[in-house]
Scaffold this motif. Structure first.
Motif, PDB file in Angstrom:
ATOM      1  N   THR A 107       2.279   1.484   4.402  1.00  0.00           N
ATOM      2  CA  THR A 107       3.389   2.438   4.375  1.00  0.00           C
ATOM      3  C   THR A 107       2.953   3.860   4.695  1.00  0.00           C
ATOM      4  N   ASP A 108       1.644   4.150   4.598  1.00  0.00           N
ATOM      5  CA  ASP A 108       1.155   5.494   4.873  1.00  0.00           C
ATOM      6  C   ASP A 108      -0.294   5.400   5.348  1.00  0.00           C
ATOM      7  N   LEU A 109      -0.631   6.135   6.393  1.00  0.00           N
ATOM      8  CA  LEU A 109      -1.981   6.046   6.968  1.00  0.00           C
ATOM      9  C   LEU A 109      -2.994   6.918   6.255  1.00  0.00           C
ATOM     10  N   ASN A 110      -2.545   7.665   5.262  1.00  0.00           N
ATOM     11  CA  ASN A 110      -3.475   8.533   4.509  1.00  0.00           C
ATOM     12  C   ASN A 110      -4.342   9.377   5.438  1.00  0.00           C
ATOM     13  N   GLY A 152      10.669   4.846   1.316  1.00  0.00           N
ATOM     14  CA  GLY A 152       9.308   5.262   1.631  1.00  0.00           C
ATOM     15  C   GLY A 152       8.428   4.139   2.139  1.00  0.00           C
ATOM     16  N   VAL A 167       7.630   2.643   8.682  1.00  0.00           N
ATOM     17  CA  VAL A 167       6.723   3.358   9.578  1.00  0.00           C
ATOM     18  C   VAL A 167       7.477   3.690  10.857  1.00  0.00           C
ATOM     19  N   THR A 208       3.307   5.294  14.407  1.00  0.00           N
ATOM     20  CA  THR A 208       2.460   4.683  13.376  1.00  0.00           C
ATOM     21  C   THR A 208       2.330   3.187  13.605  1.00  0.00           C
ATOM     22  N   GLN A 222       0.846  -1.192   0.000  1.00  0.00           N
ATOM     23  CA  GLN A 222       0.000   0.000   0.000  1.00  0.00           C
ATOM     24  C   GLN A 222       0.883   1.245   0.000  1.00  0.00           C
ATOM     25  N   ARG A 223       0.539   2.208  -0.833  1.00  0.00           N
ATOM     26  CA  ARG A 223       1.299   3.445  -0.921  1.00  0.00           C
ATOM     27  C   ARG A 223       0.396   4.641  -0.614  1.00  0.00           C
ATOM     28  N   LYS A 224       1.011   5.775  -0.392  1.00  0.00           N
ATOM     29  CA  LYS A 224       0.284   6.992  -0.060  1.00  0.00           C
ATOM     30  C   LYS A 224      -0.800   7.272  -1.099  1.00  0.00           C
ATOM     31  N   CYS A 279       4.275  -4.089   8.741  1.00  0.00           N
ATOM     32  CA  CYS A 279       4.983  -2.827   8.934  1.00  0.00           C
ATOM     33  C   CYS A 279       6.480  -3.064   8.775  1.00  0.00           C
ATOM     34  N   LYS A 313      13.624   3.234   5.077  1.00  0.00           N
ATOM     35  CA  LYS A 313      13.174   4.619   5.231  1.00  0.00           C
ATOM     36  C   LYS A 313      13.289   5.387   3.909  1.00  0.00           C
TER      37      LYS A 313
END
Length: 455
Positions: A127-130, A159, A162, A166, A95-97, A151, A156
């Motif tokens: 990777t990002d919680l949006n 990208g 976490v 997070t 999963q990405r932003k 996770c 880092k």
């Protein structure tokens, strides 16, 4: 009946016994003797072991990484799985932003559906919680059949990492949703510090991949993940455990009653960091890297005592010319090795040599991953379960070579390894997909497994 496997020794986590198995419509419908053979395909497994299909709960198929894509497509990876007695694979969509969980998984499912040769499931890497929207999607994802989220405490710059806050948010929400959090534990800041110094000093061979990520780098992150899991009372699954210190911390937490599961991989059981001193050391580059003999000994001990829960592969092969990108700079080597076809044969050969029991192998490679990850139809030879069955000849010797594997890669770290005993047939839901060295299944036969959460 559609299929009867008779006279074989059935192996479960707790016992081994001779009996016949009757299969109809892809499920095991009876275990015993004296079944009518009329209209059924009959397989005589006398002198052989009859095992539940293995579940490789950690693969990266068609994965973009390190400037390329892992060498095995969903077709090639699941074909290889079938030929090694693995009847279910788990893949890791990223999963990405800006993207959701179900959206991410569905895109990979659409790729996998026409190619899968065995059944399959997905963990999802977060990777990002949006802005928090991802956390609110956890319950829907569990209902969709994705009951585990991964996770990275590393990568880092890529990208993927976490931070601790997070991680804790994800662990708490996963617990609430009846899911589990998988963690890749390494410390990125220490790795970057080590790499910076090695590059400055002109130390660029594969050996310095290991020295940039030695035992203490993984151990710190293992202990940090365990600390958060204990502190908030959330389940934790530590992937590809490779170091003694982190292993011991996780075992201690388990013994205190915390819901912590430990996975390791065959490469850590077979090879030590010495492989990185070899001329072809770059082919062994994976993260975390193989560690020293003391860590390997600790892993084997934990397998024998029951402290390690699962064996998976982290299957993520790359072609040799891609590994060669880092011939003179280890930071340019795509991280990953092959293993999905070698998992079950390797562990079963270890049992054949007396290193552990066949029952323990079934527990590690089949029943435990099924239980931990909610694959209710998988993981055992039991009436009502899917007829995912492997017939294993304990007297068949086999030497691994890239030439007799069924993947799309052009080399293997397992080249020349001789195993005593080898699978001779693999059935997925009662259908023969592998027979004495040959893949005879069909791409697209594999089905998506909708898993069940803990609530």
């Amino acid at each position: 009946m559609d299929l009867i496997i008779k006279n074989g020794t059935i192996v479960t986590p707790s016992e081994s016994y001779v009996a016949d198995i009757a299969v109809k419509n892809g499920e095991i419908v009876a275990i015993g003797t004296g079944f009518s053979e009329e209209g059924a395909q009959v397989v005589d497994a006398k002198g052989k072991l009859v095992l539940p299909g293995a579940i490789d709960a950690h693969t990266h198929l068609a994965m973009p990484f390190g400037g390329t894509v892992s060498a095995d497509s969903y077709l090639a990876g699941t074909r290889a799985a079938a030929c090694g007695g693995v009847t279910t694979v788990f893949d890791y969509p990223m999963q990405r932003k800006g993207s959701g969980i179900i959206e991410t998984v569905q895109a990979r499912k659409d790729m996998c559906d026409p190619e899968a040769c065995v059944d399959y499931a997905f963990h999802c890497c977060i990777t990002d919680l949006n802005g928090g929207a991802i956390l609110e999607e956890f319950k829907a994802a569990v209902d969709y059949g994705v009951t585990s989220f991964k996770c990275f405490l590393v990568y880092k710059k890529e990208g993927m990492m976490v931070d601790d806050a997070t991680l804790v948010k994800i662990m708490l929400k996963a617990k609430e949703a009846g899911a589990i959090t998988n963690v890749h534990a390494e410390n990125p800041d220490l790795i970057d510090l080590n790499i910076q110094q090695f590059i400055k000093d002109g130390k660029t061979s594969a050996w310095y991949h290991y020295l940039s990520r030695p035992e203490y780098v993984e151990a710190e992150a293992d202990k940090r993940a365990v600390h958060w899991a204990k502190s908030i009372g959330a389940p934790l699954y530590l992937v590809h455990m490779a170091d003694k210190e982190g292993l011991e911390a996780a075992i201690a937490a388990k013994m205190d009653g915390n819901e912590i599961y430990i996975e390791t991989c065959p490469q850590y059981l077979e090879f030590t960091c010495d492989v990185y001193k070899r001329e072809d050391g770059r082919n062994f580059v994976c993260s975390p890297p193989m560690k020293g003999q003391e860590s390997q000994d600790a892993l084997w001990k934990a397998i024998k005592t029951g402290a390690i829960d699962t064996i998976a592969t982290d299957h993520c092969p790359f072609q040799s010319y891609e590994k060669d990108w880092g011939k003179d700079d280890f930071t340019k080597i795509p991280n990953g090795c092959a293993g999905v076809e070698n998992l079950y044969p390797y562990m079963l050969s270890a049992a054949n040599s007396g290193k552990l029991s066949f029952n323990r192998v079934v527990e590690l490679c089949s029943s435990n991953p099924a239980k931990i990850f909610g694959c209710i139809q998988k993981g055992s030879i039991t009436v009502g379960k899917d007829a995912d069955i492997v017939i294993y000849d304990p007297n068949k010797d086999f030497t691994i070579s890239v030439d007799n594997m069924h993947s799309d890669y052009d080399h293997t770290i397992w080249e020349g390894k001789t195993l005593h005993g080898y699978p001779v047939q693999t059935y997925v839901r009662g259908n023969l997909v592998y027979n004495n060295g040959d893949f005879i299944g069909k791409p697209g036969f594999g089905q998506y497994i909708k898993r069940v959460g803990s609530k």
